[in-house]
Structure formats: C-alpha cells, structure tokens
Scaffold this motif. Structure first.
Motif, mmCIF file in Angstrom:
data_model
loop_
_atom_site.group_PDB
_atom_site.id
_atom_site.type_symbol
_atom_site.label_atom_id
_atom_site.label_comp_id
_atom_site.label_asym_id
_atom_site.label_seq_id
_atom_site.Cartn_x
_atom_site.Cartn_y
_atom_site.Cartn_z
ATOM 1 N N PHE A 15 0.947 -11.921 2.577
ATOM 2 C CA PHE A 15 0.961 -11.716 4.021
ATOM 3 C C PHE A 15 1.298 -10.275 4.365
ATOM 4 O O PHE A 15 1.834 -9.514 3.557
ATOM 5 C CB PHE A 15 1.939 -12.687 4.714
ATOM 6 N N TRP A 16 0.955 -9.925 5.587
ATOM 7 C CA TRP A 16 1.258 -8.616 6.151
ATOM 8 C C TRP A 16 2.209 -8.840 7.312
ATOM 9 O O TRP A 16 2.111 -9.832 8.033
ATOM 10 C CB TRP A 16 -0.011 -7.942 6.669
ATOM 11 N N THR A 33 2.835 -9.941 -7.618
ATOM 12 C CA THR A 33 3.849 -9.025 -8.153
ATOM 13 C C THR A 33 5.227 -9.286 -7.565
ATOM 14 O O THR A 33 6.219 -8.720 -8.034
ATOM 15 C CB THR A 33 3.466 -7.566 -7.856
ATOM 16 N N ASN A 34 5.268 -10.134 -6.538
ATOM 17 C CA ASN A 34 6.521 -10.430 -5.824
ATOM 18 C C ASN A 34 7.157 -9.147 -5.285
ATOM 19 O O ASN A 34 8.367 -8.987 -5.303
ATOM 20 C CB ASN A 34 7.508 -11.166 -6.727
ATOM 21 N N GLU A 35 6.292 -8.247 -4.790
ATOM 22 C CA GLU A 35 6.764 -6.979 -4.248
ATOM 23 C C GLU A 35 6.265 -6.771 -2.824
ATOM 24 O O GLU A 35 5.219 -7.289 -2.430
ATOM 25 C CB GLU A 35 6.286 -5.817 -5.127
ATOM 26 N N VAL A 36 7.026 -5.997 -2.084
ATOM 27 C CA VAL A 36 6.662 -5.634 -0.713
ATOM 28 C C VAL A 36 6.244 -4.169 -0.694
ATOM 29 O O VAL A 36 7.018 -3.293 -1.115
ATOM 30 C CB VAL A 36 7.835 -5.869 0.263
ATOM 31 N N GLU A 37 5.042 -3.917 -0.214
ATOM 32 C CA GLU A 37 4.525 -2.549 -0.128
ATOM 33 C C GLU A 37 4.671 -2.035 1.300
ATOM 34 O O GLU A 37 4.348 -2.738 2.265
ATOM 35 C CB GLU A 37 3.048 -2.522 -0.520
ATOM 36 N N THR A 38 5.182 -0.833 1.433
ATOM 37 C CA THR A 38 5.277 -0.196 2.746
ATOM 38 C C THR A 38 3.954 0.501 3.056
ATOM 39 O O THR A 38 3.480 1.327 2.278
ATOM 40 C CB THR A 38 6.421 0.835 2.779
ATOM 41 N N LEU A 39 3.356 0.161 4.167
ATOM 42 C CA LEU A 39 2.079 0.762 4.543
ATOM 43 C C LEU A 39 2.305 2.126 5.197
ATOM 44 O O LEU A 39 3.270 2.306 5.949
ATOM 45 C CB LEU A 39 1.313 -0.167 5.487
ATOM 46 N N PRO A 40 1.422 3.084 4.950
ATOM 47 C CA PRO A 40 1.635 4.464 5.426
ATOM 48 C C PRO A 40 1.227 4.683 6.877
ATOM 49 O O PRO A 40 0.312 5.463 7.178
ATOM 50 C CB PRO A 40 0.739 5.269 4.472
ATOM 51 N N ILE A 41 1.925 4.016 7.798
ATOM 52 C CA ILE A 41 1.536 4.167 9.198
ATOM 53 C C ILE A 41 2.091 5.451 9.814
ATOM 54 O O ILE A 41 1.630 5.892 10.867
ATOM 55 C CB ILE A 41 1.950 2.937 10.047
#
Length: 205
Positions: A15-16, A33-41
C-alpha cells in the motif's frame, strides 16, 4: 504519523500512504521486503495519493501542483507547465482508464486529468472523503453517501444499480449476494399484514 490517505494494491498486501504534521510525507509499504520506502515528493504535508496501472504514483502535496512519481523522478504539474488551475489538491482517484479524478483543496470542485490536460467536472459533486477502485469501478465515498464514477460520469450508487444496463455485471453482483447469503425459513403468519384496530379498543376522549 497522521495519515491523510491510504491506498492498497490489488493484492491487498502492498500500500501507499501519505500524511500531514508528524511523519508527514508520502510512503510505499512493500510486503515482500517488509520495508517502508519514502517517496521523493520534496515537501512535507501530503493530502492524497494514488498509483495507476503503469506504476506511476500521483501525490497531492501541500502546494499548488500535482506530482507524478516514476521511480526517483518527480514531475510537478503546475499552472506554468500545464493548464492546471492554480489550486491545491485534496483527494486523488484513478479509474480503470488511468484517468485521474482530483478534488480541490478547499473541497469545492472536481477535476479530471488524462495526463495532458485538466478538465473541470461540469456538475456539482458532494465532498469526497475517499476513492476506491474495485473490479474496474471507481467508488467515491462522500459526505452524502456512496457514489460511482463510470463512463466519465459521477452518479450515486443507488442510481447506478437502478440504471444498470449491463446485465452481465448485474448478474455477477446478484450471484455474489445470493451465494454468500444465509437463508432463514420463517414460520407463522406474515408480520406484513396490517393490524386492524377494533372499535372496542379505542377510548374516546
């Protein structure tokens, strides 16, 4: 984090989400990966987020532009490089044709965006709180009930069901209701019969 919008993919696992105030920004959770990626906003608060079928992620930041994120590349659609109105956006929905449906912030107008131009929706629509794409239909939860966006039109869910001309879709919906229903066999006289009042039971005042 104060999440302002959450959108799941078709699997229901990834999800996002975006947020405001503490933990503001836009993020993607990857279940593999059970990881949260920070999007480059590149900005703090974000009010709306939605991925399309091509893997592009659209974000409504706390600014007068719309963002498209592809990998690490970010495109800002402003009034300078597009016909975007000089306004902030609130909620974002993506329909089955990858058209964006954008609610302005403050919540006063609804726009469509096909990747090239922004067009104001010609009719008044209740305030949209959340979008959901399911089985090719974009649903909009509003402060006046559930609405459906089909064929470029926004209609109430009740009108959509009553006016459904696609009998195949109607049969599919009915099948889901009937085959998952629990049947109760009732006995005795029907309660729908109107009860008659005897004159002897009425006390005149």
């Amino acid at each position: 984090c104060h999440p302002s919008d959450v959108v799941f993919d078709s699997s229901g696992r990834d999800f996002w989400f975006c947020g405001t105030y503490t933990g503001s920004g836009a993020y993607n959770y990857n279940s593999a990966t059970n990881e949260v990626e920070t999007l480059p906003i590149g900005i703090g608060h974000a009010y709306g987020i939605a991925p399309d079928s091509k893997g592009h992620v659209w974000v409504a930041p706390n600014a007068t532009y719309l963002q498209e994120i592809v990998g690490n590349e970010v495109t800002n659609y402003t009034s300078d490089n597009s016909n975007s109105p000089n306004t902030k956006w609130f909620k974002i929905g993506v329909d089955a044709e990858d058209r964006l449906w954008l609610e302005t912030n403050p919540k006063t107008s609804l726009y469509q965006f096909d990747g090239n131009r922004f067009d104001a929706y010609p009719a008044e629509v209740p305030t949209i709180m959340r979008f959901l794409l399911n089985d090719g239909i974009l649903y909009a939860g509003t402060d006046a009930g559930l609405y459906v966006i089909v064929d470029g039109k926004v209609i109430s869910y009740s009108d959509y069901i009553l006016d459904m001309k696609n009998t195949t879709a109607a049969d599919a919906i009915l099948d889901r209701i009937v085959h998952t229903a629990v049947r109760f066999d009732l006995k005795g006289e029907s309660m729908r019969k109107k009860k008659t009042t005897k004159k002897s039971d009425v006390t005149e005042k």
